[in-house]
Scaffold this active site. Structure first.
Site: not given
Length: 375
Positions: A71, A133
């Site tokens: 991400d 994350e």
């Protein structure tokens, strides 16, 4: 595929934190399987996001994990000189959202797949790619829970966050939370008939300020800047107009903890102040937003010595930003940070990574593979 081509592909997937990531997961899975990796896709409880775990070599022998997140943060900030989701090259610099943080590392790991798959590895190399994350390491705990079924206990994990290819031994832990305070609205001319949520929130804000002042008195850990745990108010939202009694106020807090301290515990004084508002008639909701532990790898750890050898640099003591490394350590896996790029380029317009940095990272991973040819 060359590492730049792989990075271009990864950047083209706008895998913004908190959104579905099936496209990038599918591409990575297909790519790794085409190079002989054993790949497991691990869906998260959200239903539209997944982690990826892949292995080169024997699963039943302790080996090493290369860990990174798929991400990226949103790219809505002003100042981009090119499309943030289309890789743009200018001499040695490659621009795009996630180039440094941290699709550059993912690209390096994937680019070495063809070479590693052809090597007679005695110890395995695992790739552990996580989601969300950037929302406080929400994806990787679900992957770590499956780790005993995925591989033998690893010898160590290299978390490829941007560090200029210098290994890093420690970072602080972090916890973040939101408190939502609801009062009673009304006209500002009759404050006696309302219940001002912002006024209630001031008690919580004062508690946070006082707690932060206490933390600054220690305990101390000299490797960090600042050398003590910290707490701050990050956002305050409430009110509609100056002549309306605000019936809602939301406050978000963040705490960062030195080694050996649970960051969530640092928020307890704030939560106690929030709970005390209930006796005044307020409705109070507390939401834990994220939490991860500190990382503290001893200087004499075998993983530290290995990374010093692989990078030809002695590890740095600590950094101020946080990573998934603390969660790997909490799960019983020695962890260290080492990746291409620079954290100062992350989360801002015109994020970039250097071709030379990608080359250095590939060299480190290939050297790790050579290390895994013998027990």
């Amino acid at each position: 595929m060359q590492v730049i081509n792989i990075l271009e592909k990864l950047i083209s997937y706008p895998s913004v934190v908190g959104s579905a990531n099936d496209e990038i997961v599918g591409w990575i899975k297909t790519y790794l399987q085409s190079h002989g990796a054993a790949v497991t896709v691990l869906p998260g409880p959200e239903g539209d996001r997944a982690n990826v775990f892949a292995t080169f070599g024997p699963r039943d022998v302790p080996g090493y994990i290369l860990s990174g997140h798929m991400d990226v943060v949103p790219a809505g900030e002003a100042g981009w000189n090119s499309d943030p989701f289309q890789l743009h090259r200018d001499h040695d610099a490659l621009f795009g959202r996630g180039t440094s943080d941290m699709k550059g590392f993912l690209a390096c790991a994937l680019a070495t797949a063809a070479k590693i798959s052809a090597m007679p590895l005695v110890r395995p190399i695992h790739l552990a790619f996580s989601y969300d994350e950037e929302a406080g390491c929400r994806g990787v705990p679900h992957m770590l829970a499956h780790l005993p079924q995925l591989c033998a206990p690893p010898l160590g994990a290299i978390i490829g966050e941007p560090s200029g290819m210098r290994a890093i031994l420690a970072h602080k832990g972090k916890a973040a939370a939101r408190v939502t305070i609801r009062g009673r609205s009304g006209h500002s001319s009759r404050p006696d008939l309302g219940l001002n949520a912002i006024h209630g929130a001031t008690d919580v804000l004062i508690a946070a300020r006082d707690a932060a002042a206490e933390l600054a008195k220690g305990p101390f850990e000299a490797t960090f800047e600042p050398p003590y745990s910290s707490l701050q108010v990050g956002t305050v939202r409430g009110g509609q107009a100056v002549n309306i009694i605000p019936d809602l106020c939301e406050v978000e807090f963040e705490a960062r903890a030195i080694s050996g301290i649970d960051p969530s515990n640092l928020l307890l004084p704030v939560r106690q102040a929030a709970d005390a508002l209930k006796s005044q008639g307020f409705s109070v909701d507390w939401t834990d937003m994220s939490a991860y532990p500190a990382l503290s790898l001893p200087e004499n750890a075998a993983l530290a010595a290995l990374l010093a050898r692989l990078t030809n640099n002695e590890p740095l003591a600590a950094v101020s930003y946080g990573t998934e490394a603390g969660l790997f350590q909490q799960a019983g896996v020695d962890a260290i940070i080492c990746g291409p790029g620079d954290i100062s380029r992350a989360h801002k317009a015109n994020e970039f990574i250097l071709v030379s940095e990608l080359a250095a990272c590939q060299s480190m991973i290939e050297s790790l593979a050579d290390h895994c040819l013998t027990l």
